[in-house]
Write an enzyme that holds these catalytic residues in place. Structure first.
Site, PDB file in Angstrom:
ATOM      1  N   ASP A  68       0.853  -1.190   0.000  1.00  0.00           N
ATOM      2  CA  ASP A  68       0.000   0.000   0.000  1.00  0.00           C
ATOM      3  C   ASP A  68       0.894   1.247   0.000  1.00  0.00           C
ATOM      4  OD1 ASP A  68      -2.973   0.713   0.385  1.00  0.00           O
ATOM      5  OD2 ASP A  68      -1.991   2.018   1.829  1.00  0.00           O
ATOM      6  N   HIS A  83      -4.187  14.351  -9.236  1.00  0.00           N
ATOM      7  CA  HIS A  83      -4.391  12.960  -9.652  1.00  0.00           C
ATOM      8  C   HIS A  83      -3.473  12.518 -10.798  1.00  0.00           C
ATOM      9  CE1 HIS A  83      -7.687  11.803  -7.012  1.00  0.00           C
ATOM     10  NE2 HIS A  83      -8.082  13.066  -7.085  1.00  0.00           N
ATOM     11  N   ASP A 124      -1.290   9.173 -10.541  1.00  0.00           N
ATOM     12  CA  ASP A 124      -1.242   8.075 -11.504  1.00  0.00           C
ATOM     13  C   ASP A 124       0.201   7.734 -11.865  1.00  0.00           C
ATOM     14  OD1 ASP A 124      -3.983   7.958 -11.508  1.00  0.00           O
ATOM     15  OD2 ASP A 124      -4.224   8.963 -13.448  1.00  0.00           O
ATOM     16  N   GLU A 140      -4.685   2.161  -4.541  1.00  0.00           N
ATOM     17  CA  GLU A 140      -3.217   2.202  -4.508  1.00  0.00           C
ATOM     18  C   GLU A 140      -2.629   0.903  -3.974  1.00  0.00           C
ATOM     19  OE1 GLU A 140      -4.496   3.981  -0.490  1.00  0.00           O
ATOM     20  OE2 GLU A 140      -5.284   3.698  -2.509  1.00  0.00           O
TER      21      GLU A 140
END
Length: 301
Positions: free
Chosen positions: A173, A186, A190, A217
Site C-alpha cells: 500500500d 491525480h 497516476d 493504490e
C-alpha cells in the site's frame, strides 16, 4: 505481451505429407510433428501449439477421436484445429466442424491455399490472445487486474495444497496516497502508482511470480514455491526500490519521499490454511506495518 513465434503441430502418418507441410511452414512458424493420434495428444499437451493440422485417418485412432480428447482437456481445449483429409464428403467435413474444428484442407495440397488458411487462423489466435491479455490487465499500471489475480491465486493455492509447496502473498500500500493525490494532483498520483507498479514488477524474477493491482493504490504480489525468508527479501527489495526513487511527498507522515508499507504471509510446505485465511493474514500484517509507522515490511512467519 511477448511476440513469440507461433507453433504449429502437424499430425499425419504419411511422411511425405508431414515433410511437405513442415517445409511450407517452418520459415514462419515453429513446426512440431506427430505420426499417431497418441503422439498428437501428447505433444499438444506438452507444447500447447497455436494450431494443430490433424489428419482424419491416423493408424491408432481417427482424427475425430483426437479432437474429442483435446477438447475434453481444459489445457488443450483452446487449440485451433484444421483437419487435413483426402476425403471430400460433406458429411465428414460437417462432423469435424461440429466437434470444433476450424477448417478443412484437402489432399493433395495446394500450397497457396495451405499457407493462406494457416495464416488466417493463426491471426485469429493471435488476436484472441491479445484480447484475453487486455481483459486480464489493469489499464493504468499494466499489471494483472484483480479478477486475473483472484483466478491465479486460487489456482496456485490449490496447487500448493495438493503438492505441499510453500506459497507467499504480499500486500503493498502506498503510504498516505490520498494526501499525495490531494497535494500533487491525480495525474501525478497516476504517475506515482505506475512507478510503484514498475518496482513491484521488477522484483518478479520468475514467470510464475505475479504482481497485480488489487484496488486503488494497493498492489498484491504472489510468489509460488517461495518460503517466508525468500518472500520477505522480495518485499523488502520492493520497499527499498520505491524509497530510492526519491519521489517527493511533503504530506506523508512516513518520510519526505514516496514510500510503501507491505504486509505478507506464507503458507508453509504442508500447511492447511485456507486461501481466504492466508490472504487475510497478509492483510493483517499490512495493517501492523502501517500501525508501526509505515515505510516498512511486516511478515506473518
Amino acid at each position: 505481451m511477448s511476440e513469440e513465434t507461433q507453433k504449429v503441430l502437424i499430425a499425419d502418418d504419411d511422411g511425405i505429407n508431414r515433410q511437405v507441410l513442415a517445409t511450407l511452414l517452418k520459415q514462419d512458424y515453429v513446426v512440431l510433428l506427430a505420426k499417431t493420434g497418441e503422439q498428437a495428444i501428447e505433444r499438444a499437451q506438452r507444447h500447447l501449439p497455436d494450431l494443430l493440422m490433424l489428419d482424419v485417418m491416423l493408424p491408432d485412432m481417427d482424427g475425430y477421436e483426437v479432437l474429442r480428447r483435446l477438447r475434453a482437456d481444459p489445457a488443450t481445449a483452446h487449440i485451433e484445429v484444421i483437419f487435413i483429409t483426402g476425403m471430400g464428403r460433406p458429411e465428414d467435413e460437417a462432423k469435424g466442424l461440429k466437434l470444433g474444428a476450424a477448417d478443412y484442407i484437402t489432399k493433395p495440397f495446394n500450397t497457396t491455399v495451405v499457407m493462406a488458411r494457416v495464416a488466417t487462423h493463426l491471426e485469429v489466435v493471435r488476436q484472441r490472445r491479445m484480447l484475453q491479455h487486455l481483459a486480464h490487465m489493469d489499464g493504468l499500471t499494466e499489471l494483472a487486474n484483480r479478477r486475473r489475480f483472484d483466478e491465479i491465486y486460487q489456482s496456485e493455492w490449490q496447487r500448493a495444497a495438493r503438492h505441499g509447496h510453500a506459497l507467499s502473498v504480499a500486500l503493498l500500500d502506498i503510504d498516505c496516497f490520498k494526501q499525495y493525490n490531494d497535494h500533487y494532483g491525480h495525474p501525478a498520483g497516476d504517475r506515482a502508482l505506475r512507478a510503484v507498479a514498475r518496482a513491484a514488477r521488477g522484483a518478479m524474477r520468475r514467470p510464475c511470480d505475479v504482481a497485480a493491482r488489487y484496488g486503488g493504490e494497493e498492489i498484491v504480489v504472489l510468489m509460488p514455491e517461495t518460503d517466508a525468508a525468500q518472500a520477505l527479501h522480495v518485499a523488502e527489495s520492493i520497499r527499498e526500490a520505491v524509497a530510492q526513487m526519491l519521489v517527493p511527498h511533503e504530506r506523508s507522515i512516513a518520510g519526505p519521499v514516496l514510500s510503501v508499507s507491505i504486509g505478507g504471509a506464507t503458507l508453509p510446505p504442508g500447511g492447511e490454511e485456507s486461501a481466504p485465511a492466508l490472504f487475510e493474514s497478509a492483510d493483517a500484517a499490512l495493517y501492523r506495518a502501517k500501525q508501526a509507522g509505515r515505510n516498512r515490511v511486516n511478515w506473518r512467519m
